[in-house]
Scaffold this active site. Sequence first.
Site, mmCIF file in Angstrom:
data_model
loop_
_atom_site.group_PDB
_atom_site.id
_atom_site.type_symbol
_atom_site.label_atom_id
_atom_site.label_comp_id
_atom_site.label_asym_id
_atom_site.label_seq_id
_atom_site.Cartn_x
_atom_site.Cartn_y
_atom_site.Cartn_z
ATOM 1 N N GLN B 478 11.122 -15.425 -14.737
ATOM 2 C CA GLN B 478 10.928 -13.997 -14.396
ATOM 3 C C GLN B 478 12.208 -13.248 -13.722
ATOM 4 O OE1 GLN B 478 10.143 -16.305 -12.421
ATOM 5 N NE2 GLN B 478 8.323 -15.610 -11.204
ATOM 6 N N ALA B 517 0.053 -15.066 -10.039
ATOM 7 C CA ALA B 517 -0.636 -13.760 -9.283
ATOM 8 C C ALA B 517 0.632 -12.624 -8.696
ATOM 9 C CB ALA B 517 -1.386 -14.146 -8.153
ATOM 10 N N SER B 518 1.462 -12.710 -9.590
ATOM 11 C CA SER B 518 2.481 -11.636 -9.321
ATOM 12 C C SER B 518 2.864 -11.694 -7.815
ATOM 13 C CB SER B 518 1.992 -10.131 -9.654
ATOM 14 O OG SER B 518 2.200 -10.204 -11.047
ATOM 15 N N ARG B 519 3.011 -13.079 -7.165
ATOM 16 C CA ARG B 519 3.117 -13.046 -5.630
ATOM 17 C C ARG B 519 4.413 -13.038 -5.381
ATOM 18 N NH1 ARG B 519 3.200 -17.962 -4.001
ATOM 19 N NH2 ARG B 519 2.505 -17.500 -1.892
ATOM 20 N N THR B 521 7.709 -11.800 -5.542
ATOM 21 C CA THR B 521 8.540 -10.792 -4.902
ATOM 22 C C THR B 521 8.019 -10.249 -3.677
ATOM 23 O OG1 THR B 521 9.456 -9.901 -7.147
ATOM 24 C CG2 THR B 521 9.568 -8.359 -5.208
ATOM 25 N N ALA B 709 8.773 -3.390 -2.330
ATOM 26 C CA ALA B 709 8.635 -4.120 -3.510
ATOM 27 C C ALA B 709 7.213 -4.486 -3.498
ATOM 28 C CB ALA B 709 9.903 -4.967 -3.988
ATOM 29 N N LYS B 710 6.718 -4.470 -4.595
ATOM 30 C CA LYS B 710 5.321 -5.206 -5.003
ATOM 31 C C LYS B 710 5.687 -5.967 -6.409
ATOM 32 C CE LYS B 710 3.026 -1.259 -5.527
ATOM 33 N NZ LYS B 710 2.069 -0.189 -5.535
ATOM 34 N N GLY B 711 4.624 -6.632 -6.897
ATOM 35 C CA GLY B 711 4.569 -7.496 -7.911
ATOM 36 C C GLY B 711 4.958 -6.604 -9.293
ATOM 37 N N GLU B 714 2.741 -8.675 -14.073
ATOM 38 C CA GLU B 714 1.602 -8.552 -14.932
ATOM 39 C C GLU B 714 0.965 -7.254 -15.252
ATOM 40 O OE1 GLU B 714 -0.925 -12.303 -13.913
ATOM 41 O OE2 GLU B 714 0.066 -11.850 -11.981
#
Lengths: 284, 760
Positions: B478, B517-519, B521, B709-711, B714
């Site tokens: 990713q 869990a898009s964790r 970043t 920034a966030k994830g 997903e």
Amino acid sequence: MEFLRAASVDEALAAARDGAAFVAGGTNLVPDVLFGRKKISRAVDISRLDELRYIEEADGKIRIGALATVTDLLDSDLIRTAASPLHESALEFAGPLVRNRASVAGNLMDASPAADLAPPLLAQDAIVELVSVEGERALPLSEFFLDYRKTAVRPEELVTAIVIDPLGAEDRCAYYKLQLRRAMAIAVVGVAVVLRMNRGVCAEAVIGLGAVAAIPYRAHAAEAHLRGKEIGEVEIESAAAAAADSAQPIDDVRASASYRRKMCGVLVRRMLRKAMGMPQTVAV
Amino acid sequence: MSTRVVGRPHPIIDAVEKVSGATVFINDLELPGALTGMALRSPHPHARILNLDTMDAERLPGVAVVLSKNNTPDAPFGINHKDEAAFCREKVRYVGDEVAAVAAVDEETAREALSLIRVEYEVLPTVADPFAAQEPDAPLVHDSVAGNIANEFHIKRGGIDEAFHAADATFADEFHTHLAHQAYIEPTGCAAQWHPDGKISVWGCLQSVFLIRTFMLGPVMGMSADDFRVTQTKPGGAFGGKLDVKAALMAAMLSRAAEKPVKFMMSLEEDLIAMRPRMPVHISLESAWKRDGTLAGKRVRIVAENGAYSSLSPAIMSSIALRTDNLYKTPAAEIQGKLVYTNIIPSGQMRGFGNVQATYAWESHLDNVADGLGLDPADLRLKNYTEKGDVSLHGWKIASCAVADATRHVVREMDWKAKRARGGEGRGVGLASCIHVSGNKGFSVELGPDDTDPSSGVVRVDEEGKVEIWSGESDLGQGATSVMAYIASEVMGIPVDRFKVPPTDTGYMPFGMGAFASRITLIGGNAVKIAAEDARRNLLDAAAEFMEIPADELEIVEGDVRAKALPERKMTVGEVVSRTGSVIEGNGKWLAGGDVLDKEKYGNPSTTYSFSTHGAEVEVDMETGVVTVLQVCCGHDPGRVINRLGAEGQVEGGVVQGMSFAMMEGLAPLEGHLRGRNFHDYLIATSMDAPPIEHDFFESMDPYGPYGAKGLAEVAINPITAAICNAVYHATGGARIRTLPVSPERVLEAIEEARNQNTS
């Protein structure tokens, strides 16, 4: 498994015996052997027999050498202009990498019900030329497929060429492959129609169907509704219904039998209308 | 805040290595003297093992070891339920279940050895249907689990019965999703090397090198986590599927028994039938509304297909059940979930972690509601979206949110109003939105060391001025390593091309939970940011001494430490480090915010949440059911874009992967046997199928995120399935796809169903 590379057709024929298989592009055979679906005792590599790789016009016929690749079909002006359903099926055939390797004869010899090249070749009255140490013979493609993955080719016989009748200026044709993605997909239904026209009358109609029975076949009953007629709405509807009736499809991972049968009728109607230049009943 | 690196487009940092073929994937890894490991898998969905004889296989020359229940201890493992064993013991429970494994000198010998293992089975009735599985007389997948129920819950919140009583209108729908694989291009494989001191090194494309030691390798092998050194190889794709990788266990067990290195590479077919594909789920929805389109409450009933073993499935079901309630202001909800064992491949997590399924169902339902209320589907959503500062019904705290902006973007760019005014003639538009976590505290309890969901990083600067980042968080393709490099580059004033982020390795790197869990970043990025700030401080402190200028009067620009007031007074970063005679390091650790949910699943599971809206325009062939996606238009709120090129890749990849799931993928189980066992029966979208994708980012500048920034991973996939289904609904004048995938046949059935309804 024994591997033998043939330097000539004679050498290839001499090496052929029970349990041997000719290998050209290998796009079907190699995975079949690799995944245990086919067992062969000897592989006879014919891929270097350049004398079998050609596409030419001779005596009013188009001769396609057995080793002509699907890419060769696409590159041929002759195929594009005088066998356009075959050209279109080649466009829908797998992807460029497979097309570069896969041979026309190989696609027929694999005898898949969904063989992409079979419907358009059937629709142009293809004759398959065969040779063995016993001699030569020719077989109409419509008699070539016997049953699911079974052909009339004898174990020691080699396909040398496929011969078709070119399309004339008046002739009408169309091709469609229904598939679940835009490339590298096995046909759900394949339809090729060729209408040989003579002063507005359909002198000969041939409909080749794929993936709706154990073998690719000609929809004779449907053709009968068109032959000798001036083709209009009534003839097309009757032919489409007859084509759907003729289908004996199966349920598999791609589609149900009932969907395939229904699509067989829909697509035959559409291709006939397209060939005749008639507007579609539903926006396509 | 203006930035030098963050937000700009850069190629991922290992792009050249990858496209030039230099990358070493697991299959390229060579261990001298390595044996080939291979598994014997169950041919039956459900059978009792009456006898298992490995004698002939063991005697075959070239075979080092054969492992099975006969010579391994009964050490059940599992994240939620300890319901799985390394090798089947009394029963096999799905086609593909590991019965035995061999290690031999080469593949041919290993294959022959497998063929010499004799297993006598008593075939048992297959439990294939999750509803039939709950019947009182249904056969049991696990003899001790009554009713085949792996997990269930029932939650009521906020006066749901009153909400339905007082509603102006209610709507009900049912949706069904299919079993689909992650379909990464690299089949799963692992290598292991036993060392004479009893420790074991393991390599593989793994999403969490640290956690696989604690939830699988350690407990099953009776060793401590520290006995394993796990190193990630560069990923050839994972998408969630390479979290619980049994191949690592197989390789490690074979290596220990053989006292030799072992490579255990699965074939594509083995991967398709025996990894952990996306969970199929059956969702019933009821919702209550005010006439003006205000959501009053919803009821959700879920039957989720667990398959043979549980792994993370209870958490996935929970995600399916609760997630969408937090996207809209939902005053009341009643949620029931049942997770049911079957004799099918164990289901698991894939990009979305249940949210793809939940979003498909709820967002499809919303368009039916909009239709019923006579409202525009975009307006209905805009009226009900959650906003920054909200605390949802379930306790989720929305720290930043730009979903409304994303939707307005889609509406504007797609010429939505004009296109919605048409429709019904084979062409239409639809949209859908989603919310997603950036990390999930629940995992930290189930999988991690404690409830902090921690991440840590080390940043090391060498005497050439090059920087290495050590993070415990994996890159699963990713672009995580690039994100870390850009964040550290921004902090340190050192150009991106001097950064290197080696694959995670428990042998020397600091702890990280891993990629899920898009964790990464948010959590990994913050840890690396803190480490980079520390390294920068240490660099400036050292330089201050050498340059005899106070550290606070220095800055780092383009890899040079220079005096702010006198830029020509400078040293390169490399010179500074060189003069210290060592490396300069920085350390960072970040603990995620949020809570562990209580027993009623109440609480704030993530520090913050990401959002997106996808719009699709489709053409539907009304006679064949063939759907062509003409264009996709999206808006995403990832807080802040770190690397624009990487973010665009995430979005485009997510959309195409989601479209592929929606339209053509499927393992197609039939009585426990999967039919999609290779990539010509299991279709994934090709570049020919990919539509033009227009998209933009709506940066909500999250207060907790590194640079805001966030994830993103997903939210890039979740809504597209519903967007396509809603577009099909619009295009066909009412064909609602209630069962995935959106195959031509299914669409045609839905068209006919709609036609019958309209005429009746």
